[in-house]
Design a protein around this motif. Sequence first.
Motif, short mmCIF file in Angstrom:
data_model
loop_
_atom_site.label_atom_id
_atom_site.label_comp_id
_atom_site.label_asym_id
_atom_site.label_seq_id
_atom_site.Cartn_x
_atom_site.Cartn_y
_atom_site.Cartn_z
N GLN A 1 -6.27 -22.87 -11.33
CA GLN A 1 -6.02 -21.45 -11.09
C GLN A 1 -7.32 -20.69 -10.93
O GLN A 1 -8.30 -20.94 -11.63
CB GLN A 1 -5.24 -20.85 -12.28
CG GLN A 1 -3.85 -21.43 -12.45
CD GLN A 1 -2.92 -21.01 -11.34
OE1 GLN A 1 -3.06 -19.94 -10.78
NE2 GLN A 1 -1.98 -21.86 -11.02
N ASN A 2 -7.29 -19.76 -9.99
CA ASN A 2 -8.33 -18.73 -9.91
C ASN A 2 -9.74 -19.30 -9.87
O ASN A 2 -10.58 -19.03 -10.72
CB ASN A 2 -8.20 -17.76 -11.09
CG ASN A 2 -6.79 -17.23 -11.20
OD1 ASN A 2 -6.23 -16.76 -10.23
ND2 ASN A 2 -6.21 -17.35 -12.38
N GLY B 1 -4.25 -9.83 -10.49
CA GLY B 1 -5.32 -10.00 -9.53
C GLY B 1 -6.45 -9.00 -9.73
O GLY B 1 -7.63 -9.34 -9.61
N ILE B 2 -6.08 -7.76 -10.03
CA ILE B 2 -7.09 -6.71 -10.26
C ILE B 2 -7.94 -7.03 -11.48
O ILE B 2 -9.16 -6.89 -11.48
CB ILE B 2 -6.40 -5.34 -10.41
CG1 ILE B 2 -5.81 -4.91 -9.06
CG2 ILE B 2 -7.37 -4.29 -10.93
CD1 ILE B 2 -4.90 -3.71 -9.15
N ARG B 3 -7.29 -7.50 -12.54
CA ARG B 3 -8.04 -7.87 -13.74
C ARG B 3 -9.04 -8.97 -13.45
O ARG B 3 -10.18 -8.94 -13.92
CB ARG B 3 -7.07 -8.32 -14.83
CG ARG B 3 -6.27 -7.18 -15.46
CD ARG B 3 -5.24 -7.73 -16.43
NE ARG B 3 -4.50 -6.67 -17.10
CZ ARG B 3 -3.43 -6.87 -17.84
NH1 ARG B 3 -2.96 -8.11 -18.01
NH2 ARG B 3 -2.81 -5.86 -18.43
N LYS B 4 -8.63 -9.95 -12.67
CA LYS B 4 -9.50 -11.08 -12.37
C LYS B 4 -10.71 -10.68 -11.55
O LYS B 4 -11.83 -11.13 -11.79
CB LYS B 4 -8.70 -12.17 -11.65
CG LYS B 4 -7.72 -12.89 -12.57
CD LYS B 4 -6.78 -13.75 -11.76
CE LYS B 4 -5.75 -14.39 -12.70
NZ LYS B 4 -4.65 -15.03 -11.95
N VAL B 5 -10.48 -9.82 -10.54
CA VAL B 5 -11.60 -9.45 -9.68
C VAL B 5 -12.62 -8.61 -10.44
O VAL B 5 -13.83 -8.71 -10.22
CB VAL B 5 -11.11 -8.73 -8.41
CG1 VAL B 5 -10.66 -7.32 -8.69
CG2 VAL B 5 -12.21 -8.73 -7.34
N PHE B 6 -12.15 -7.80 -11.40
CA PHE B 6 -13.10 -7.02 -12.19
C PHE B 6 -13.81 -7.88 -13.24
O PHE B 6 -14.75 -7.41 -13.88
CB PHE B 6 -12.41 -5.82 -12.84
CG PHE B 6 -12.27 -4.64 -11.91
CD1 PHE B 6 -13.38 -3.86 -11.58
CD2 PHE B 6 -11.06 -4.34 -11.34
CE1 PHE B 6 -13.26 -2.80 -10.72
CE2 PHE B 6 -10.93 -3.26 -10.47
CZ PHE B 6 -12.04 -2.49 -10.15
N LEU C 1 -7.32 -13.24 -3.56
CA LEU C 1 -6.49 -12.85 -2.41
C LEU C 1 -5.08 -12.61 -2.92
O LEU C 1 -4.45 -13.51 -3.46
CB LEU C 1 -6.49 -13.95 -1.34
CG LEU C 1 -5.57 -13.67 -0.14
CD1 LEU C 1 -6.09 -12.48 0.67
CD2 LEU C 1 -5.46 -14.91 0.75
N ILE C 2 -4.59 -11.39 -2.77
CA ILE C 2 -3.24 -11.04 -3.20
C ILE C 2 -2.39 -10.88 -1.94
O ILE C 2 -2.60 -9.94 -1.16
CB ILE C 2 -3.22 -9.74 -4.03
CG1 ILE C 2 -4.23 -9.83 -5.17
CG2 ILE C 2 -1.82 -9.47 -4.57
CD1 ILE C 2 -4.39 -8.54 -5.95
N PRO C 3 -1.44 -11.79 -1.69
CA PRO C 3 -0.71 -11.76 -0.42
C PRO C 3 0.49 -10.82 -0.42
O PRO C 3 1.13 -10.58 -1.44
CB PRO C 3 -0.25 -13.21 -0.26
CG PRO C 3 -0.05 -13.69 -1.67
CD PRO C 3 -1.12 -12.98 -2.49
#
Length: 341
Positions: free
Chosen positions: A88-89, A167-172, A178-180
């Motif tokens: 994951q991720n 997804g937002i938490r991960k990018v920060f 990539l959120i489809p």
Amino acid sequence: MSRHHLTRLFKSFIGTTPYSYYQEIKLEKIKEALGDLALNISEAFNSCGADYSGGFAEAFKKKIGMTPSEYRKTLQADECDNRKQPEQNKLFPMITFHPVCESEEQFFQTAELFPIPIQIFKRNGDIVFINEAVLKMWNVKDTSQIIGKYNLIRDPFANGQPELQDGIRKVFRGETVLIPDVRIPLENFWEWYKTRSSVYDIEAIYTDILNFPVAGADGQMAYMVAAFFTSRIYQGKSEVAKAREYIENNWREEFDIDSIAKAACLSPSHIVRLFKKYTGMTPYSYYQEIKVSRLKEALRDKNLSVSQAFLSCGFEYPGNFARFFKEQVGMTPSQYRKIMD
């Protein structure tokens, strides 16, 4: 800006072409989805906003060195105890400033040149930049209505969507995500900014959102960039657009004209007449057309038998839909699969 100029600019800023970067992230998400054995291969591709019969299957083979089916088999061999979860991720290195962007001002000026919608956020979630493409997509008049007034981390819409929130938490945290197929909440924007125009005929937009961190000169994350790649747009007559959106999002369910009419805020008889006037077919015919299209995709998945392909779309095989498929396509499901071999 020409496509050639855009590609050169992106490559000098990011280090790769826009499409290569987008494709790399999407392929990583497809690999993750293929690790979910509850999904067949076609469903794994669809969950990432990609068509299994399209170019991404070939791109996957070129990039990974094996077909999606072969890749899945290697996962099954490694995870025979069914306890190991798919990777994951995967972390991607943060993008550092190149000489082309020696300052924040240059960074924003470069982002403004891109024709796709781009948003830039500070580490605390405050939005600090949006380009003209975002204003056009959201139907917002000017940046002053958003800059200093919007925080992504505190956005109630984002926090109400588990996949989007995650997804937002991960990018920060410094990941590229990539959120489809995210539905842009245009109704919220119109309410917040009082901006809906009578000539703006888009009812719904679905987009893949590529989010990535950008590091400052000290190597620490300074910004988060969100780039939007539109996947679906519903526009035209408002009620018909809403009906189409509902049907395409609920094609696996039993056909329910009452629910479609409710989504369009019309009576069942009225939406049937209006839908046919603007599309040339009834809502039910449109619903059937989508189901045939999805079944074609499933039949192209060689890991599924014909019966399994039907079941993955909610049909029994043999049954009435097999006969309907032959009427519409001009051949049986088995014959269709053979010509796809």
